[in-house]
Design a protein around this motif. Structure first.
Motif, PDB file in Angstrom:
ATOM      1  N   ASP A   1       0.829  -1.196   0.000  1.00 54.08           N
ATOM      2  CA  ASP A   1       0.000   0.000   0.000  1.00 54.08           C
ATOM      3  C   ASP A   1       0.874   1.260   0.000  1.00 54.08           C
ATOM      4  O   ASP A   1       1.943   1.290   0.607  1.00 54.08           O
ATOM      5  CB  ASP A   1      -0.914   0.027   1.224  1.00 54.08           C
ATOM      6  N   LEU A   2       0.407   2.299  -0.671  1.00 53.40           N
ATOM      7  CA  LEU A   2       1.105   3.575  -0.657  1.00 53.40           C
ATOM      8  C   LEU A   2       0.740   4.331   0.608  1.00 53.40           C
ATOM      9  O   LEU A   2      -0.419   4.694   0.802  1.00 53.40           O
ATOM     10  CB  LEU A   2       0.734   4.385  -1.903  1.00 53.40           C
ATOM     11  N   GLN A   3       1.705   4.568   1.466  1.00 54.93           N
ATOM     12  CA  GLN A   3       1.405   5.141   2.774  1.00 54.93           C
ATOM     13  C   GLN A   3       0.951   6.589   2.702  1.00 54.93           C
ATOM     14  O   GLN A   3       0.290   7.084   3.618  1.00 54.93           O
ATOM     15  CB  GLN A   3       2.617   5.031   3.705  1.00 54.93           C
TER      16      GLN A   3
ATOM     17  N   ASP B   1      16.620  14.283  -1.219  1.00 53.87           N
ATOM     18  CA  ASP B   1      17.255  15.513  -0.754  1.00 53.87           C
ATOM     19  C   ASP B   1      16.496  16.754  -1.193  1.00 53.87           C
ATOM     20  O   ASP B   1      16.437  17.746  -0.454  1.00 53.87           O
ATOM     21  CB  ASP B   1      18.697  15.587  -1.262  1.00 53.87           C
ATOM     22  N   TRP B   2      15.877  16.709  -2.388  1.00 50.16           N
ATOM     23  CA  TRP B   2      15.116  17.856  -2.873  1.00 50.16           C
ATOM     24  C   TRP B   2      13.687  17.867  -2.332  1.00 50.16           C
ATOM     25  O   TRP B   2      12.908  18.760  -2.664  1.00 50.16           O
ATOM     26  CB  TRP B   2      15.109  17.895  -4.400  1.00 50.16           C
ATOM     27  N   GLY B   3      13.340  16.892  -1.525  1.00 52.57           N
ATOM     28  CA  GLY B   3      12.042  16.918  -0.859  1.00 52.57           C
ATOM     29  C   GLY B   3      10.885  16.341  -1.638  1.00 52.57           C
ATOM     30  O   GLY B   3       9.724  16.528  -1.246  1.00 52.57           O
ATOM     31  N   PHE B   4      11.154  15.614  -2.719  1.00 51.42           N
ATOM     32  CA  PHE B   4      10.073  14.993  -3.472  1.00 51.42           C
ATOM     33  C   PHE B   4       9.575  13.736  -2.763  1.00 51.42           C
ATOM     34  O   PHE B   4      10.342  13.047  -2.077  1.00 51.42           O
ATOM     35  CB  PHE B   4      10.546  14.601  -4.878  1.00 51.42           C
ATOM     36  N   ARG B   5       8.316  13.449  -2.927  1.00 47.25           N
ATOM     37  CA  ARG B   5       7.808  12.132  -2.569  1.00 47.25           C
ATOM     38  C   ARG B   5       8.388  11.145  -3.572  1.00 47.25           C
ATOM     39  O   ARG B   5       8.343  11.378  -4.782  1.00 47.25           O
ATOM     40  CB  ARG B   5       6.283  12.114  -2.647  1.00 47.25           C
ATOM     41  N   VAL B   6       8.945  10.040  -3.097  1.00 41.14           N
ATOM     42  CA  VAL B   6       9.606   9.078  -3.967  1.00 41.14           C
ATOM     43  C   VAL B   6       8.891   7.735  -3.881  1.00 41.14           C
ATOM     44  O   VAL B   6       8.682   7.199  -2.786  1.00 41.14           O
ATOM     45  CB  VAL B   6      11.085   8.904  -3.588  1.00 41.14           C
ATOM     46  N   ILE B   7       8.521   7.201  -5.048  1.00 39.19           N
ATOM     47  CA  ILE B   7       7.889   5.882  -5.134  1.00 39.19           C
ATOM     48  C   ILE B   7       8.749   5.009  -6.038  1.00 39.19           C
ATOM     49  O   ILE B   7       8.945   5.318  -7.213  1.00 39.19           O
ATOM     50  CB  ILE B   7       6.458   5.983  -5.688  1.00 39.19           C
ATOM     51  N   LEU B   8       9.259   3.934  -5.471  1.00 40.80           N
ATOM     52  CA  LEU B   8      10.042   2.963  -6.228  1.00 40.80           C
ATOM     53  C   LEU B   8       9.129   1.833  -6.687  1.00 40.80           C
ATOM     54  O   LEU B   8       8.405   1.254  -5.871  1.00 40.80           O
ATOM     55  CB  LEU B   8      11.142   2.369  -5.345  1.00 40.80           C
TER      56      LEU B   8
ATOM     57  N   ASN C   1      16.165  -3.702   0.590  1.00 39.18           N
ATOM     58  CA  ASN C   1      15.959  -3.699   2.043  1.00 39.18           C
ATOM     59  C   ASN C   1      16.330  -2.352   2.653  1.00 39.18           C
ATOM     60  O   ASN C   1      15.656  -1.871   3.573  1.00 39.18           O
ATOM     61  CB  ASN C   1      16.786  -4.821   2.683  1.00 39.18           C
ATOM     62  N   ILE C   2      17.378  -1.739   2.153  1.00 42.07           N
ATOM     63  CA  ILE C   2      17.761  -0.416   2.653  1.00 42.07           C
ATOM     64  C   ILE C   2      16.700   0.619   2.309  1.00 42.07           C
ATOM     65  O   ILE C   2      16.312   1.433   3.152  1.00 42.07           O
ATOM     66  CB  ILE C   2      19.135  -0.011   2.083  1.00 42.07           C
ATOM     67  N   TYR C   3      16.201   0.611   1.061  1.00 44.24           N
ATOM     68  CA  TYR C   3      15.161   1.560   0.681  1.00 44.24           C
ATOM     69  C   TYR C   3      13.958   1.446   1.620  1.00 44.24           C
ATOM     70  O   TYR C   3      13.398   2.450   2.063  1.00 44.24           O
ATOM     71  CB  TYR C   3      14.684   1.296  -0.752  1.00 44.24           C
ATOM     72  N   MET C   4      13.552   0.217   1.915  1.00 39.67           N
ATOM     73  CA  MET C   4      12.313   0.017   2.673  1.00 39.67           C
ATOM     74  C   MET C   4      12.494   0.200   4.173  1.00 39.67           C
ATOM     75  O   MET C   4      11.554   0.582   4.859  1.00 39.67           O
ATOM     76  CB  MET C   4      11.743  -1.370   2.368  1.00 39.67           C
ATOM     77  N   ASN C   5      13.691  -0.041   4.668  1.00 39.17           N
ATOM     78  CA  ASN C   5      13.884  -0.008   6.111  1.00 39.17           C
ATOM     79  C   ASN C   5      14.635   1.221   6.609  1.00 39.17           C
ATOM     80  O   ASN C   5      14.321   1.723   7.686  1.00 39.17           O
ATOM     81  CB  ASN C   5      14.608  -1.284   6.561  1.00 39.17           C
ATOM     82  N   ARG C   6      15.594   1.712   5.834  1.00 42.60           N
ATOM     83  CA  ARG C   6      16.324   2.910   6.253  1.00 42.60           C
ATOM     84  C   ARG C   6      15.687   4.186   5.727  1.00 42.60           C
ATOM     85  O   ARG C   6      15.861   5.260   6.312  1.00 42.60           O
ATOM     86  CB  ARG C   6      17.777   2.824   5.770  1.00 42.60           C
ATOM     87  N   PHE C   7      14.977   4.094   4.622  1.00 43.68           N
ATOM     88  CA  PHE C   7      14.338   5.272   4.028  1.00 43.68           C
ATOM     89  C   PHE C   7      12.821   5.132   4.021  1.00 43.68           C
ATOM     90  O   PHE C   7      12.134   5.724   3.181  1.00 43.68           O
ATOM     91  CB  PHE C   7      14.853   5.493   2.595  1.00 43.68           C
ATOM     92  N   GLY C   8      12.293   4.370   4.966  1.00 47.92           N
ATOM     93  CA  GLY C   8      10.871   4.053   4.960  1.00 47.92           C
ATOM     94  C   GLY C   8       9.949   5.245   5.076  1.00 47.92           C
ATOM     95  O   GLY C   8       8.796   5.191   4.638  1.00 47.92           O
ATOM     96  N   GLN C   9      10.425   6.352   5.651  1.00 48.89           N
ATOM     97  CA  GLN C   9       9.585   7.542   5.774  1.00 48.89           C
ATOM     98  C   GLN C   9       9.593   8.400   4.519  1.00 48.89           C
ATOM     99  O   GLN C   9       8.723   9.241   4.334  1.00 48.89           O
ATOM    100  CB  GLN C   9      10.061   8.392   6.967  1.00 48.89           C
ATOM    101  N   GLN C  10      10.580   8.185   3.654  1.00 51.55           N
ATOM    102  CA  GLN C  10      10.726   9.047   2.485  1.00 51.55           C
ATOM    103  C   GLN C  10      10.615   8.310   1.158  1.00 51.55           C
ATOM    104  O   GLN C  10      10.411   8.935   0.122  1.00 51.55           O
ATOM    105  CB  GLN C  10      12.077   9.772   2.552  1.00 51.55           C
ATOM    106  N   VAL C  11      10.748   6.993   1.191  1.00 53.30           N
ATOM    107  CA  VAL C  11      10.672   6.194  -0.034  1.00 53.30           C
ATOM    108  C   VAL C  11       9.590   5.139   0.139  1.00 53.30           C
ATOM    109  O   VAL C  11       9.631   4.340   1.081  1.00 53.30           O
ATOM    110  CB  VAL C  11      12.026   5.512  -0.344  1.00 53.30           C
ATOM    111  N   GLU C  12       8.616   5.148  -0.757  1.00 53.78           N
ATOM    112  CA  GLU C  12       7.567   4.134  -0.776  1.00 53.78           C
ATOM    113  C   GLU C  12       7.889   3.120  -1.862  1.00 53.78           C
ATOM    114  O   GLU C  12       8.335   3.489  -2.949  1.00 53.78           O
ATOM    115  CB  GLU C  12       6.208   4.773  -1.045  1.00 53.78           C
TER     116      GLU C  12
END
Length: 211
Positions: free
Chosen positions: A6-8, A154-161, A179-190
């Protein structure tokens, strides 16, 4: 990689689809071949087909000949001399045919380093077009996609992979990077599948991007 698809942050509004380096030189027959590229290509094409006017294809442009480039890039192209334009042929930097057919209205954006944000006004162009979301597909997950994602963050965009529209030449580092995208960047990368992205980003909406 067990998190929900789901897209948070909800439905996608003012977005651009940024497809990273889906070029002939990565599709086969070179030292930089990404074996999964044909596997993810239909998903990349599916997203592009619904939103061609909101798609930007980045193209990585190698040095013209071995030993060219600034600083460590010079050494890089000595190591990868087979991937310079004089050795490859200029046609190899072109998009793969299944995606090239969307240009125009899709556009291309050439870069000479991993990141499309370095030395360019890309972020300003997107802001001028009222873009607030960057949907990322393409390759490699752990190199140019990584640079694209971190710059967008860094530029503040919502990012969806788009998880099933990414490719790499190495399974292990692809899996580690996801795993890094989902766990370390979980607030900024969906992270979401092609199906989920298309369900939340229907055709229509804002028109073509500012050139």
């Amino acid at each position: 990689m067990t998190k929900s698809d789901d897209l948070q942050h909800g439905a996608i509004q003012n977005a651009v689809h940024m497809c990273v380096d889906m070029q002939r030189m990565f599709a086969g027959g070179t030292e930089w071949t990404m074996p999964w590229l044909p596997r993810v290509l239909p998903n990349v094409a599916a997203i592009t087909a619904v939103h061609p006017e909101r798609t930007t294809f980045t193209r990585f442009i190698p040095a013209r000949s071995p030993g060219k480039g600034v600083g460590m890039w010079r050494q890089y192209y000595e190591r990868w001399s087979s991937m310079t334009i004089d050795r490859l042929g200029p046609e190899m930097v072109d998009l793969v045919p299944d995606l090239a057919r969307f240009v125009p209205p899709a556009r291309t954006f050439d870069k000479y380093v991993y990141s499309p944000w370095t030395g360019s006004a890309l972020h300003a162009d997107l802001r001028e077009a009222a873009v607030d979301t960057v949907i990322v597909t393409g390759g490699e997950t752990d190199v140019c996609v990584l640079a694209t994602v971190l710059g967008a963050v860094d530029w503040g965009f919502r990012v969806i992979l788009v998880t099933d529209a990414l490719c790499s030449s190495a399974d292990e580092t692809h899996d580690s990077m996801m795993n890094i995208y989902m766990n370390r960047f979980g607030q900024q990368v969906e992270c979401a599948t092609t199906e989920t992205v298309l369900a939340n980003w229907p055709a229509g909406g804002p028109g073509r991007l500012v050139s």
